[in-house]
Design a protein around this motif. Structure first.
Motif, PDB file in Angstrom:
ATOM      1  N   LEU A 131       0.808  -1.225   0.000  1.00 18.99           N
ATOM      2  CA  LEU A 131       0.000   0.000   0.000  1.00 18.99           C
ATOM      3  C   LEU A 131       0.844   1.279   0.000  1.00 18.99           C
ATOM      4  N   VAL A 132       2.173   1.109   0.040  1.00 21.87           N
ATOM      5  CA  VAL A 132       3.005   2.304   0.191  1.00 21.87           C
ATOM      6  C   VAL A 132       3.662   2.687  -1.141  1.00 21.87           C
ATOM      7  N   LYS A 156      -7.814   1.955   6.670  1.00 22.74           N
ATOM      8  CA  LYS A 156      -6.643   1.938   5.785  1.00 22.74           C
ATOM      9  C   LYS A 156      -6.446   3.255   5.024  1.00 22.74           C
ATOM     10  N   ALA A 158      -6.936   6.171   6.009  1.00 19.21           N
ATOM     11  CA  ALA A 158      -6.357   7.153   6.933  1.00 19.21           C
ATOM     12  C   ALA A 158      -4.871   6.904   7.138  1.00 19.21           C
ATOM     13  N   LYS A 159      -4.476   5.618   7.021  1.00 18.84           N
ATOM     14  CA  LYS A 159      -3.077   5.272   7.300  1.00 18.84           C
ATOM     15  C   LYS A 159      -2.192   5.296   6.056  1.00 18.84           C
ATOM     16  N   TYR A 160      -2.793   5.094   4.897  1.00 17.77           N
ATOM     17  CA  TYR A 160      -2.019   5.046   3.647  1.00 17.77           C
ATOM     18  C   TYR A 160      -2.654   6.002   2.637  1.00 17.77           C
ATOM     19  N   PRO A 161      -2.690   7.296   2.976  1.00 17.15           N
ATOM     20  CA  PRO A 161      -3.496   8.247   2.187  1.00 17.15           C
ATOM     21  C   PRO A 161      -3.101   8.368   0.717  1.00 17.15           C
TER      22      PRO A 161
ATOM     23  N   PRO B  48      -0.635  -4.367   5.890  1.00 13.89           N
ATOM     24  CA  PRO B  48      -1.631  -3.499   6.516  1.00 13.89           C
ATOM     25  C   PRO B  48      -2.841  -4.324   6.961  1.00 13.89           C
ATOM     26  N   ASP B  75       3.854   4.940  11.332  1.00 15.24           N
ATOM     27  CA  ASP B  75       2.834   5.045  10.280  1.00 15.24           C
ATOM     28  C   ASP B  75       3.199   6.182   9.360  1.00 15.24           C
ATOM     29  N   ILE B  76       2.715   6.095   8.140  1.00 22.79           N
ATOM     30  CA  ILE B  76       2.902   7.196   7.207  1.00 22.79           C
ATOM     31  C   ILE B  76       2.076   8.380   7.680  1.00 22.79           C
ATOM     32  N   ASP B  77       0.870   8.083   8.144  1.00 27.74           N
ATOM     33  CA  ASP B  77      -0.018   9.143   8.620  1.00 27.74           C
ATOM     34  C   ASP B  77      -0.927   8.570   9.703  1.00 27.74           C
ATOM     35  N   SER B  78      -1.691   9.391  10.337  1.00 25.59           N
ATOM     36  CA  SER B  78      -2.669   9.041  11.380  1.00 25.59           C
ATOM     37  C   SER B  78      -1.988   8.709  12.712  1.00 25.59           C
ATOM     38  N   GLY B  99       6.097   9.430   4.582  1.00 28.19           N
ATOM     39  CA  GLY B  99       5.966   8.702   3.311  1.00 28.19           C
ATOM     40  C   GLY B  99       6.890   7.512   3.193  1.00 28.19           C
ATOM     41  N   CYS B 101       8.570   3.950   3.566  1.00 28.13           N
ATOM     42  CA  CYS B 101       7.874   2.659   3.595  1.00 28.13           C
ATOM     43  C   CYS B 101       8.434   1.692   4.620  1.00 28.13           C
ATOM     44  N   VAL B 128       5.915  -0.005   9.700  1.00 28.78           N
ATOM     45  CA  VAL B 128       4.924   0.346   8.680  1.00 28.78           C
ATOM     46  C   VAL B 128       4.322  -0.937   8.102  1.00 28.78           C
ATOM     47  N   GLY B 129       3.017  -0.973   7.912  1.00 32.84           N
ATOM     48  CA  GLY B 129       2.350  -2.148   7.349  1.00 32.84           C
ATOM     49  C   GLY B 129       2.800  -2.372   5.917  1.00 32.84           C
ATOM     50  N   ASN B 130       3.662  -3.384   5.707  1.00 31.77           N
ATOM     51  CA  ASN B 130       4.301  -3.557   4.411  1.00 31.77           C
ATOM     52  C   ASN B 130       5.108  -4.847   4.481  1.00 31.77           C
TER      53      ASN B 130
END
Lengths: 228, 228
Positions: A131-132, A156, A158-161, B48, B75-78, B99, B101, B128-130
């Protein structure tokens, strides 16, 4: 429209890492090349295990007799997805990325040239499950489609915009498992819309077939428009 | 053992990209630093939505009174995961990767220093979920733990071999959904063992609590050995 023929034995292509510095420029060039060849390219992205291959399998009866299409399966390793699609009669090749976490335009072009089927109306690139990184690279596609499966959770976007910003079609898969998981459609849509207010959202179960017809109709309309 | 105290308001750390060229060397240095500080570091990785945060929540009662621990949520965001853990009484900070990964050793060190709790016996880095990039970077951890959730499918170790090679603990989560999905434990174990024959595999449901005690016991024994 041409006659498709299954590719046998399965082609496995080891992609070379790109040396081009400007991927955006190269992606534009590839889009132009594909337009001239009358080929529509869809870049399909998702987490690992969201059901990219099974979604493609579910589309087969709806595309049958309407378009000629093929698939490029990008994976770090294994060829299980390309074999599955070949067995279902869809021309497919396996792209091995050599550990790379995404495809860029040049790697996509290598795959298309190796597939060697300029007669196809549609080529779907099944990107690496991630997703990144894939969201950061324009592959030269005409349409970006992202799958989010219910078990992954409604948070998801929200976390991987960036992934949800870059896709114009969002497919929520495995809706047959909604009773088993705590997945709030409204919350997911709010998160997704805040990334990209124009995303078209489809709810499907590739397993039961629910919702697939509407997705197929929409994709066919976009392909038809793109090829005009 | 020290008294833990909840961190409020939630700390959100924007990680700076590392400029160090030799991550492996830096990871070894961080491992030495943490050994001197008597802190065990677990690097938790997965796709993720595999249930990293809910697995951590499920471990709380088993770690209670035995170790002092904290979590860094990358996390990238949130900031939803760090908030969840803080509310459950676990000292946690949110790391924003801008951003990126994955986390490398230097970014992990930035997080540990920002957490500022040398009294903790255990710090868990929720990466990071990846399934791709985090496997390539040694974070300086003492133990790599990967979660594979049942809905993702039993073929993930075949498709993302490096991730399953690099982990010494493999947690198969969401086993309460086994009746809903076509997940072959034997096949998954064959794939996983071909990546790393020494991986310890635990089947759990973070939701129902099934299997969590055995995982917690094993982790406590590893932490205790590591801190000797």
């Amino acid at each position: 429209m041409y006659q498709t023929k299954p590719i046998d034995p399965l082609q496995i292509i080891d992609l070379k890492q790109s040396i081009l510095e400007d991927n955006d420029k190269d992606a534009e060039a590839l889009r132009e090349e594909l337009k001239k060849e009358n080929t529509f390219l869809i870049n399909l992205m998702s987490s690992p295990g969201s059901g990219k291959t099974s979604t493609l399998l579910s589309l087969i009866p709806y595309f049958q007799g309407k378009i000629q299409w093929g698939v490029m399966e990008a994976d770090i390793d294994s060829d299980v997805d390309a074999r599955t699609l070949c067995q279902a009669g869809i021309p497919s090749i396996q792209l091995h990325t050599g550990g790379m976490c995404h495809l860029d335009a040049d790697m996509t072009r290598q795959g298309i040239r190796a597939l060697g089927r300029p007669d196809l109306d549609l080529i779907i690139l099944e990107n690496v499950g991630n997703l990144v990184c894939p969201a950061e690279f324009d592959t030269g596609s005409s349409l970006n489609m992202t799958i989010l499966s219910v078990p992954e959770g409604d948070d998801k976007p929200a976390k991987y915009p960036l992934m949800y910003q870059e896709c114009s079609v969002l497919v929520v898969n495995k809706i047959d498992t909604l009773p088993v998981f705590d997945f709030d459609k409204t919350r997911m849509e709010q998160y997704a819309r805040s990334c990209n207010p124009d995303t078209r959202i489809f709810y499907i179960s590739a397993k039961t077939g629910e919702g697939v017809e509407a997705l197929a109709r929409y994709l066919l309309s976009q392909i038809s428009r793109g090829l005009q």
